[in-house]
Design an enzyme around this catalytic site. Structure first.
Site, PDB file in Angstrom:
ATOM      1  N   GLY A  45       0.934  -1.280  -0.140  1.00 20.81           N
ATOM      2  CA  GLY A  45       0.069  -0.141  -0.002  1.00 20.81           C
ATOM      3  C   GLY A  45       0.820   1.222   0.268  1.00 20.81           C
ATOM      4  CB  CYS A  46       3.773   2.237   2.092  1.00 18.46           C
ATOM      5  SG  CYS A  46       2.827   2.144   3.655  1.00 18.46           S
ATOM      6  CB  THR A  47       5.141   0.228  -2.810  1.00 20.85           C
ATOM      7  OG1 THR A  47       6.087  -0.250  -1.748  1.00 20.85           O
ATOM      8  CG2 THR A  47       5.894   0.465  -4.182  1.00 20.85           C
TER       9      THR A  47
END
Length: 151
Positions: A45-47
């Site tokens: 998700g952060c990527t």
């Protein structure tokens, strides 16, 4: 969790980026700033979120925005994340949670039936005077730039 709200003045902060250089809110005085908080570098998700902001970086800059990404990851982990995906903006290594606590994004989370303390994925749009213009609570990781641009 006492999260900053629209109209709140952001407290000044100083914390190292991925290269060990000190970054302060005062460095951005007179500029509009996007500060996005994410739970952990190099997770899916952060990527997706950071890559979406990178893909739309020029559009965001054209609107006058600078960008800072913040998590509690180490400088080394932030550096690896930034270099792997060539992010054009700094990632702050807020291991002591100074910035995370200043913005009020650390608190109880629930995931797959368990509760734990962690960083809430939120984005703050800050004006030239260091005042919160908007808070995005429900970040769409794959379409985050559009959420910002439509405000």
């Amino acid at each position: 969790m006492n999260t900053l709200k629209q109209g709140d003045k952001v407290p000044d902060f100083s914390v190292n980026n991925q290269d060990g250089e000190t970054v302060s809110l005062s460095d951005y005085k007179g500029k509009k700033l996007i500060v996005f908080f994410y739970p952990k570098a190099s997770t899916p998700g952060c990527t997706a979120e950071a890559c979406n902001l990178t893909d739309n970086y020029k559009l965001l800059q054209d609107k006058g925005y600078e960008i800072l990404g913040v998590s509690a990851d180490s400088e080394k982990r932030q550096s690896n994340f930034k270099n792997k995906y060539n992010f054009p903006f700094p990632l702050l290594a807020d291991e002591n949670k100074d910035v995370i606590n200043a913005f009020g994004v650390w608190g109880l989370k629930k995931f797959m039936g368990r509760e734990y303390d962690g960083i809430h994925r939120k984005t703050f749009l800050i004006d030239e005077n260091g005042v919160v213009e908007h808070v995005i609570d429900k970040v769409k990781t794959k379409d985050h730039a559009a959420q910002i641009l439509e405000l």
